[in-house]
Design a protein around this motif. Sequence first.
Motif, PDB file in Angstrom:
ATOM      1  N   GLU A 146       0.843  -1.195   0.000  1.00 27.16           N
ATOM      2  CA  GLU A 146       0.000   0.000   0.000  1.00 27.16           C
ATOM      3  C   GLU A 146       0.883   1.252   0.000  1.00 27.16           C
ATOM      4  OE1 GLU A 146      -3.696  -0.467   2.682  1.00 27.16           O
ATOM      5  OE2 GLU A 146      -2.239  -1.976   3.326  1.00 27.16           O
ATOM      6  N   PRO A 147       0.449   2.285  -0.715  1.00 29.68           N
ATOM      7  CA  PRO A 147       1.270   3.489  -0.849  1.00 29.68           C
ATOM      8  C   PRO A 147       1.738   4.088   0.484  1.00 29.68           C
ATOM      9  CG  PRO A 147      -0.560   3.586  -2.370  1.00 29.68           C
ATOM     10  CD  PRO A 147      -0.776   2.359  -1.543  1.00 29.68           C
ATOM     11  N   HIS A 148       0.902   3.988   1.528  1.00 34.11           N
ATOM     12  CA  HIS A 148       1.306   4.611   2.798  1.00 34.11           C
ATOM     13  C   HIS A 148       2.520   3.927   3.423  1.00 34.11           C
ATOM     14  CE1 HIS A 148      -0.090   1.601   5.710  1.00 34.11           C
ATOM     15  NE2 HIS A 148      -1.016   1.326   4.810  1.00 34.11           N
ATOM     16  N   ARG A 149       2.860   2.742   2.909  1.00 40.51           N
ATOM     17  CA  ARG A 149       4.036   2.041   3.451  1.00 40.51           C
ATOM     18  C   ARG A 149       5.337   2.430   2.746  1.00 40.51           C
ATOM     19  NH1 ARG A 149       3.540  -4.121   3.532  1.00 40.51           N
ATOM     20  NH2 ARG A 149       5.499  -3.884   4.664  1.00 40.51           N
ATOM     21  N   ALA A 150       5.241   3.199   1.683  1.00 42.10           N
ATOM     22  CA  ALA A 150       6.450   3.537   0.916  1.00 42.10           C
ATOM     23  C   ALA A 150       7.559   4.178   1.770  1.00 42.10           C
ATOM     24  CB  ALA A 150       6.093   4.426  -0.270  1.00 42.10           C
ATOM     25  N   PRO A 151       7.215   5.057   2.729  1.00 36.34           N
ATOM     26  CA  PRO A 151       8.292   5.634   3.542  1.00 36.34           C
ATOM     27  C   PRO A 151       9.115   4.586   4.297  1.00 36.34           C
ATOM     28  CG  PRO A 151       6.271   6.890   3.831  1.00 36.34           C
ATOM     29  CD  PRO A 151       5.907   5.662   3.040  1.00 36.34           C
ATOM     30  N   GLN A 152       8.518   3.424   4.537  1.00 33.47           N
ATOM     31  CA  GLN A 152       9.280   2.359   5.207  1.00 33.47           C
ATOM     32  C   GLN A 152      10.463   1.919   4.350  1.00 33.47           C
ATOM     33  OE1 GLN A 152       6.286  -0.658   5.885  1.00 33.47           O
ATOM     34  NE2 GLN A 152       5.290   0.528   7.504  1.00 33.47           N
ATOM     35  N   LEU A 153      10.322   2.084   3.034  1.00 36.57           N
ATOM     36  CA  LEU A 153      11.424   1.711   2.138  1.00 36.57           C
ATOM     37  C   LEU A 153      12.628   2.630   2.336  1.00 36.57           C
ATOM     38  CD1 LEU A 153       9.425   0.896  -1.104  1.00 36.57           C
ATOM     39  CD2 LEU A 153      10.812  -0.717   0.221  1.00 36.57           C
TER      40      LEU A 153
END
Length: 327
Positions: A146-153
Motif C-alpha cells: 500500500e502506498p502509505h508504506r512507501a516511507p518504510q522503504l
Amino acid sequence: ESTRKRLITLLAKKKDEYISGQKLSDELNISRAAIWKQMKSLENEGYQIEAVSRKGYRIVRFPERMSVNTIQWNLKTDWLGQNMHFEEQVDSTQTVAHQLAREGAEHGTVIVADEQLKGRGRLHRPWHSQKGSGIWMSIILRPDIEPHRAPQLTLASAVAITKMLKFLTGVQPKIKWPNDIFVGDRKLAGILTEMQAEQDLIEYVIIGIGLNVNLDQKAVPDDLQDVATSIQLETGKAWKREELIQELLYQMESIYELFLQQGFSSIKQAWEQDAYRLGETITVKARRKEWEATLIGIHEDGALIVEDENQSKSVLYSAEIDWKKGE
Ligand code: BTX
C-alpha cells in the motif's frame, strides 16, 4: 549493441570464471582471430585480460573509469541492478529514473551517474554531487504494497547503507530519521524516496541514494564544511565506488525481500541498533512546533516515537530532528 560491448558483457558476467574463445566466437558470431583483436583493443583501454589455454579468457582488472560493466562485474544480486544504466553526467538520476519508470523500466532497474548537475534532496533542497566523488544512484522498485508504506522503504534503505558501510569500510554510521546517514554530527549520505501511485496502488517507487565517497576537505563546498563528511574523510583513504555499490545493492536486495515477506517490523531492530542519538535529547520540528524530546525509537510501521519532559509520547510520521539546540 556493438560487438565490443557484448564481448565485455560476456566476460564481465562472472568474476572468477573463464569463458572459452570458442564460446565467445559462437555467441558473438565472429572468428577467433577477431576475438583476439578485440582483446588487444580492450587491453589498450586499460582492461587487463588473462588468457589461459584450455580455459579461456577472464577480466582481471577493469579500467579506472566507472561503467555498467565495472559495476556489474562482481554484482551478487539476483535482480537488483541486473538492468543498469550509467551516465557520465545528468541533472538528477531521479529525473532519469522517473522517465525510465514511466516508459516501463523493470523492477530493480538502477541508474548510476558520475556527476549530477541538479542533484536534489527533500523539499527541493540541492544535493551536492561532484564528479567522481560519490555514489549518485536511483533505484526503480515496483512493490506490491500500500502506498502509505512507501516511507518504510526509506528506512529499509538506510539499514542497507549502514550494513554496507560497517561491513566494508569500518565507518560507524548512524541513521537519522527518516532519511540521512550520519557519522558523528555530519551527513555522509541521504535518501530521497519518490513515488508514483494511485489510490491504493503503487505504480513505482524511486529510491535515490547520495553517498559521499571520495570527497576530501578541499572539495567540500563552503556551505557544507560543517555539515558533510565522506568515507574518505572518515577513513583517510580513497575507495573504489564500484565495490561499495555492489555490496550496497546486495544488502538492499536482501533487506527488500525480508521487508516484503515479513513486513517492516523485521527491520525495526536493525534500524534501532544504529539509530542516531537514541535515548538522547533532541530537538523535534513537527506540526509547526519545535520542542525538545527524548528519542525513543520507531514504531512497528516506521513512525518516529519521541517523549517530552512530561513523559508524553508522540508518534510522528513527518518531522525533522536535530541535535539539542545550544550544543
Ligand atoms: P535532504 O533534504 O535530507 O538533505 C539535503 C541537505 O543536505 C542540503 O540542504 C544540504 O544542507 C545538505 N547536503 C547537500 N549536499 C550534500 C552532500 N553531498 N553531503 C552531505 N550533505 C549535503 C537528502 O536530502 C537526500 C539526498 C538524495 C540525493 C540522491 S543522489 C541520487 C539521487 N538523485 C538526486 O537528485 N537525488 C538523489
